[in-house]
Structure formats: structure tokens, C-alpha cells
Design an enzyme around this catalytic site. Structure first.
Site, PDB file in Angstrom:
ATOM      1  N   CYS A  84       0.820  -1.224   0.000  1.00 57.91           N
ATOM      2  CA  CYS A  84       0.000   0.000   0.000  1.00 57.91           C
ATOM      3  C   CYS A  84       0.851   1.270   0.000  1.00 57.91           C
ATOM      4  CB  CYS A  84      -0.949  -0.001   1.187  1.00 57.91           C
ATOM      5  SG  CYS A  84      -2.067  -1.403   1.147  1.00 57.91           S
ATOM      6  N   HIS A 337      -8.895   4.077  -1.769  1.00 64.73           N
ATOM      7  CA  HIS A 337      -7.524   3.580  -1.611  1.00 64.73           C
ATOM      8  C   HIS A 337      -7.134   2.679  -2.787  1.00 64.73           C
ATOM      9  CE1 HIS A 337      -3.883   2.130   0.053  1.00 64.73           C
ATOM     10  NE2 HIS A 337      -4.345   1.165   0.821  1.00 64.73           N
TER      11      HIS A 337
HETATM   12  N1  COA Z   1     -16.847   2.441   3.300  1.00 66.94           N
HETATM   13  C1  COA Z   1     -18.127   2.827   3.044  1.00 66.94           C
HETATM   14  N2  COA Z   1     -18.942   2.200   2.172  1.00 66.94           N
HETATM   15  C2  COA Z   1     -18.430   1.154   1.516  1.00 66.94           C
HETATM   16  C3  COA Z   1     -17.114   0.703   1.707  1.00 66.94           C
HETATM   17  C4  COA Z   1     -16.328   1.391   2.640  1.00 66.94           C
HETATM   18  N3  COA Z   1     -15.088   1.025   2.881  1.00 66.94           N
HETATM   19  N4  COA Z   1     -16.888  -0.366   0.922  1.00 66.94           N
HETATM   20  C5  COA Z   1     -18.015  -0.572   0.228  1.00 66.94           C
HETATM   21  N5  COA Z   1     -18.956   0.331   0.579  1.00 66.94           N
HETATM   22  C6  COA Z   1     -20.339   0.405   0.117  1.00 66.94           C
HETATM   23  C7  COA Z   1     -20.457   0.265  -1.380  1.00 66.94           C
HETATM   24  O1  COA Z   1     -20.466   1.510  -2.021  1.00 66.94           O
HETATM   25  C8  COA Z   1     -21.793  -0.464  -1.511  1.00 66.94           C
HETATM   26  O2  COA Z   1     -22.812   0.492  -1.343  1.00 66.94           O
HETATM   27  P1  COA Z   1     -24.185   0.380  -2.202  1.00 66.94           P
HETATM   28  O3  COA Z   1     -24.761  -0.947  -1.819  1.00 66.94           O
HETATM   29  O4  COA Z   1     -24.963   1.566  -1.748  1.00 66.94           O
HETATM   30  O5  COA Z   1     -23.731   0.446  -3.632  1.00 66.94           O
HETATM   31  C9  COA Z   1     -21.834  -1.371  -0.293  1.00 66.94           C
HETATM   32  O6  COA Z   1     -20.987  -0.731   0.678  1.00 66.94           O
HETATM   33  C10 COA Z   1     -21.341  -2.782  -0.554  1.00 66.94           C
HETATM   34  O7  COA Z   1     -20.133  -2.703  -1.294  1.00 66.94           O
HETATM   35  P2  COA Z   1     -19.239  -3.961  -1.625  1.00 66.94           P
HETATM   36  O8  COA Z   1     -18.195  -3.496  -2.603  1.00 66.94           O
HETATM   37  O9  COA Z   1     -20.115  -5.118  -2.008  1.00 66.94           O
HETATM   38  O10 COA Z   1     -18.539  -4.261  -0.221  1.00 66.94           O
HETATM   39  P3  COA Z   1     -17.896  -5.594   0.327  1.00 66.94           P
HETATM   40  O11 COA Z   1     -18.722  -6.012   1.492  1.00 66.94           O
HETATM   41  O12 COA Z   1     -17.610  -6.592  -0.748  1.00 66.94           O
HETATM   42  O13 COA Z   1     -16.464  -5.053   0.832  1.00 66.94           O
HETATM   43  C11 COA Z   1     -15.042  -4.344   2.605  1.00 66.94           C
HETATM   44  C12 COA Z   1     -16.397  -4.149   1.910  1.00 66.94           C
HETATM   45  C13 COA Z   1     -14.922  -3.293   3.702  1.00 66.94           C
HETATM   46  C14 COA Z   1     -14.911  -5.743   3.210  1.00 66.94           C
HETATM   47  C15 COA Z   1     -13.896  -4.157   1.531  1.00 66.94           C
HETATM   48  O14 COA Z   1     -14.043  -2.901   0.918  1.00 66.94           O
HETATM   49  C16 COA Z   1     -12.511  -4.268   2.140  1.00 66.94           C
HETATM   50  O15 COA Z   1     -11.978  -5.365   2.350  1.00 66.94           O
HETATM   51  N6  COA Z   1     -11.827  -3.127   2.402  1.00 66.94           N
HETATM   52  C17 COA Z   1     -10.471  -3.149   2.884  1.00 66.94           C
HETATM   53  C18 COA Z   1      -9.513  -3.061   1.724  1.00 66.94           C
HETATM   54  C19 COA Z   1      -8.108  -3.222   2.192  1.00 66.94           C
HETATM   55  O16 COA Z   1      -7.777  -4.078   2.988  1.00 66.94           O
HETATM   56  N7  COA Z   1      -7.180  -2.377   1.669  1.00 66.94           N
HETATM   57  C20 COA Z   1      -5.810  -2.417   2.045  1.00 66.94           C
HETATM   58  C21 COA Z   1      -5.675  -1.825   3.376  1.00 66.94           C
HETATM   59  S1  COA Z   1      -4.036  -1.872   4.005  1.00 66.94           S
END
Ligand code: COA
Length: 395
Positions: A84, A337
Site C-alpha cells: 500500500c 484507496h
Molecule cells: N466504506 C463505506 N462504504 C463502503 C465501503 C467502505 N469502505 N466499501 C463498500 N462500501 C459500500 C459500497 O459503495 C456499496 O454500497 P451500495 O450498496 O450503496 O452500492 C456497499 O458498501 C457494498 O459494497 P461492496 O463493494 O459489495 O462491499 P464488500 O462487502 O464486498 O467489501 C469491505 C467491503 C470493507 C470488506 C472491503 O471494501 C474491504 O476489504 N476493504 C479493505 C480493503 C483493504 O484491505 N485495503 C488495504 C488496506 S491496508
């Protein structure tokens, strides 16, 4: 050789789900404004660097694709990866190329198209930026879980609560709502952050950064080349640190040793007092890949004493007008990100803030002429701290 290196132009794509463009088109969205704002053409670029982790997307040879699409051939190029922290690592390559005298003008692009793979695949692939064999294979750890270990350790030791972590999300969404390039442009309340089910306790949806497509670009230049450019900022210093791959080798989960090390180097090189560095800075972008690590970053960067970072967010001291504004572009949390682009996006923000070009409602007051960027790869596997300044560093 060039003692000082300037940022003379910047560009930023809209972050989010960018199924409307392919990788070269997404790159061009930030390259074009960067060239325009630097008032240069492709022929002026000596070397270009692409920060891209890219294991989830279709294309691997991005520098060559860019050479073709953005007309940069036959100039030299390199693709850089540091999990990252990829974006800031790419900036480091350009910075060193200019400092050493190898190049006068370097284009640095950070780009990621993470949504080309399904989320579960992306989450698994991000999980490899730790110690894959010991931690992913044996315990199934992915990044929400990795950082939850740090978040819970901080709660246990210093009494932070889930609501305290929610306050970080509220702040970053507040500023994300004012940033037209952000993935999420809606404010949230503590109640809204507390609602969804757990991703990895104590983190819920709004405690996590999202999966993002986006690009950001900066043009770096030598002192000689930059002398007639009006709008520019300078790289005052960079510090880089590396942590252990295996978390069981770490004694403390309430801090990232590599980030503390990188910060100390950066402060020392920039001549900033380590006791109260915030007194020398107008603001900072810190690596809020989850909410808890933003608070840990306050401490690793010495904006607060150990254990007191949580009080900064409770007292709203990291909003504009407080001790030090942090992530007033929405941070990773709301801006998004796109892994390889994040460190470059932080540099774009430093340029906009220091030159007072940020959008209404999110421009910090510029008194000291310095902005800090903190970009972490893995859970402190790599840490980069870069200090940008409005004036050249005075020796
Ligand atoms: N914050 C706010 N809203 C979020 C979001 C977030 N981080 N991630 C997704 N959403 C919203 C989407 O816009 C979607 O909204 P909608 O239904 O109104 O369109 C809904 O939540 C579902 O999105 P989806 O993409 O299906 O989410 P998911 O459940 O598959 O994934 C996480 C969500 C948090 C698990 C995933 O984004 C994640 O793993 N994030 C961490 C990434 C990471 O580790 N990066 C490196 C860090 S070092």
C-alpha cells in the site's frame, strides 16, 4: 546533481468504481492535467515511474502501455511496488533520480484498477502483503483482520472505544464530501458507522477503506528546471522504514516501528523538532486504511504522546482549526484507496494545500508552509514519510 527536488505539476482522476475506462485511459486522466499544470510536454520528461501493485487487474506492463498511449517512448521507465506504500515508493525513485543528476524531469504515476477482480479475490490478494505462508495459510488473516489486531491492542492498552474509531470515519467522510475526486462524497454520523455488522471486530464497513480504481500523477523537477515555474512545492525530506513480515516477531501492536523510524528520519532531515513536530506543519495525510491506524499514526508521527492519540480525535483536534488537520481530502477511508495511487494522491494533496488550491471547505490555513504524507505498506511492512514544503529547505 540537484540538491532540491520540486513538484511542478499534479493531476488526479476521480476515485471509485471506474468501469467506464481502461487502464491507459485512467492513467491519462491524471497525466494530462499534471502535464498541463506543469506547463510541459511529453518530450520534456526524462524518465517515468509507475506505482502499481496490480495483481488484481488485467495489465502488468503499465509503463509500456503508457509509453504507447501517452506518447512517452523511448524515455526510460520503471514499475514500482511496495504494497500500500507503492505510490510513495514511486515518488522516492523519481526523487532520487533527480537528486543524483540522472534526470531533470520525472513523471510519477500511481494507478490501480482493483475492481477488475471480484472483491473476495482482491481481499485475498491484499492478504498476501503480510507473511503469506505463516499468517494467511495458517490463520486466514486478511487486512481487516490484520489491522483489527492493532485496533484491539490499542483499545485494551489505552481505553479507546469503537465510537472513538467511528469518529475518524465521521471526520474523513466529512472532508470526503467536499472532495469531488473522492469515492464517497457523503457525510456519516457515529450512529451510521456503528450500524453495519462486523467485518473484523471492532471494524465495521465504515471503519474500512474501500476497494478503489483511480490514478494520480505528479511531475518532479530539478532545481534548475523548476526555477521559472511559478506554482511548485519542494520535497524537504523522506524517511523510509521496513518492519518484520511475521507479526509474531513484533513486540507491540499499538504502534508501527517502521513508521516511527521513517518519521524520525524525515523530521531529522527536514530540521523539524521531534518533540512537537505538529508545530511546524500545516497538516498531514496519514495512512487511514482502517480507522484505528489513523489514531496510531498520530502517535507514530508524534502529533500526540503514546496513548493520547485517541484524545486528539475526541477533541476534534485533527479537523481544520485544530492542532493539526489530518486527511482533509477524505483520507483512504472516504477518498478511496487505489493501492498504487494512494501515495501519489497524498503528494497531489500536499501541492493543493500548500498552494491554497484545495476545494472550498477543506483548505487548511497555511502558516508554516509544510505538509506531511505518511504512506504504509502492509501493516508497517514498509513505511514512507515525506515532508513537502512551500519554500526550498533552508540548510
Ligand atoms: N466504506 C463505506 N462504504 C463502503 C465501503 C467502505 N469502505 N466499501 C463498500 N462500501 C459500500 C459500497 O459503495 C456499496 O454500497 P451500495 O450498496 O450503496 O452500492 C456497499 O458498501 C457494498 O459494497 P461492496 O463493494 O459489495 O462491499 P464488500 O462487502 O464486498 O467489501 C469491505 C467491503 C470493507 C470488506 C472491503 O471494501 C474491504 O476489504 N476493504 C479493505 C480493503 C483493504 O484491505 N485495503 C488495504 C488496506 S491496508
Amino acid at each position: 546533481m540537484s540538491e532540491n527536488v520540486a513538484v511542478i505539476g499534479v493531476g488526479h482522476s476521480k476515485f471509485g468504481s471506474r468501469k467506464d475506462v481502461n487502464i491507459p485511459e485512467l492513467a491519462w486522466e491524471s497525466i494530462k492535467p499534471a502535464l498541463d499544470s506543469a506547463n510541459i510536454e511529453q518530450k520534456d520528461i526524462d524518465f517515468f515511474v509507475v506505482g502499481n501493485a496490480g495483481v488484481w487487474s488485467s495489465e502488468a506492463a503499465i509503463p509500456a502501455l503508457m509509453a504507447e498511449y501517452a506518447d512517452l517512448a523511448p524515455k526510460g521507465s520503471m514499475r514500482v511496488e511496495a504494497a500500500c506504500a507503492t505510490g510513495n515508493a514511486a515518488i522516492r525513485v523519481g526523487y532520487q533520480a533527480i537528486k543524483s543528476g540522472e534526470a531533470d524531469v520525472v513523471l510519477v504515476l500511481g494507478i490501480e484498477k482493483m475492481q477488475e477482480s471480484p472483491n473476495p479475490t482482491v481481499i485475498e490478494l491484499i492478504g498476501r502483503f503480510g507473511s503469506y505462508f505463516w499468517e494467511f495459510e495458517n490463520f486466514g488473516l486478511t487486512f481487516p483482520g490484520y489491522y483489527a489486531l492493532h485496533g484491539t491492542a490499542y483499545m485494551m492498552k489505552y481505553g479507546a472505544t469503537e465510537e472513538d474509531y467511528a469518529r475518524v470515519a465521521v471526520k474523513n467522510h466529512y472532508y470526503g464530501a467536499k472532495n469531488p475526486y473522492a469515492q464517497f462524497q457523503k457525510e456519516v454520523t457515529i450512529e451510521k458507522v456503528m450500524e453495519p455488522k462486523y467485518v473484523a471486530w471492532p471494524f465495521k464497513l465504515f471503519d474500512c477503506s474501500p476497494i478503489t480504481d483511480g490514478s494520480a500523477c505528479v511531475i518532479l523537477a530539478s532545481e534548475e528546471f523548476a526555477k521559472d515555474v511559478e506554482d511548485k512545492i519542494w520535497i524537504h525530506s523522506q524517511g523510509v522504514g521496513t518492519g518484520t513480515a511475521n507479526l509474531s516477531r513484533r513486540s507491540d501492536f499499538t504502534s508501527l516501528e517502521s513508521a516511527r523510524y521513517a518519521a524520525e528520519l524525515a523530521y531529522k532531515r527536514a530540521g523539524i523538532d521531534m518533540d512537537a513536530p505538529y508545530k511546524y506543519l500545516d497538516g498531514a495525510n496519514v495512512h487511514d486504511c482502517f480507522t484505528a491506524p489513523e489514531i496510531i499514526a498520530y502517535e507514530d508521527l508524534r502529533f500526540a504522546k503514546r496513548g493520547e492519540g485517541v484524545q486528539l480525535i475526541r477533541d476534534e483536534q485533527t479537523y481544520i482549526g485544530g492542532r493539526i488537520p489530518v486527511n482533509v481530502d477524505g483520507g483512504l477511508k472516504a477518498k478511496g484507496h487505489p493501492i498504487g495511487a494512494t501515495g501519489v494522491s497524498q503528494a497531489v494533496e500536499a501541492y493543493k494545500q500548500l498552494l491554497s488550491k484545495a476545494e472550498p471547505g477543506r483548505q487548511a490555513e497555511i502558516k508554516h508552509g509544510r505538509w506531511l504524507a505518511h504512506n504504509v505498506g502492509g501493516t508497517g511492512h514498509y513505511s514512507y514519510v515525506t515532508i513537502y514544503g512551500l519554500e526550498k529547505l533552508k540548510k
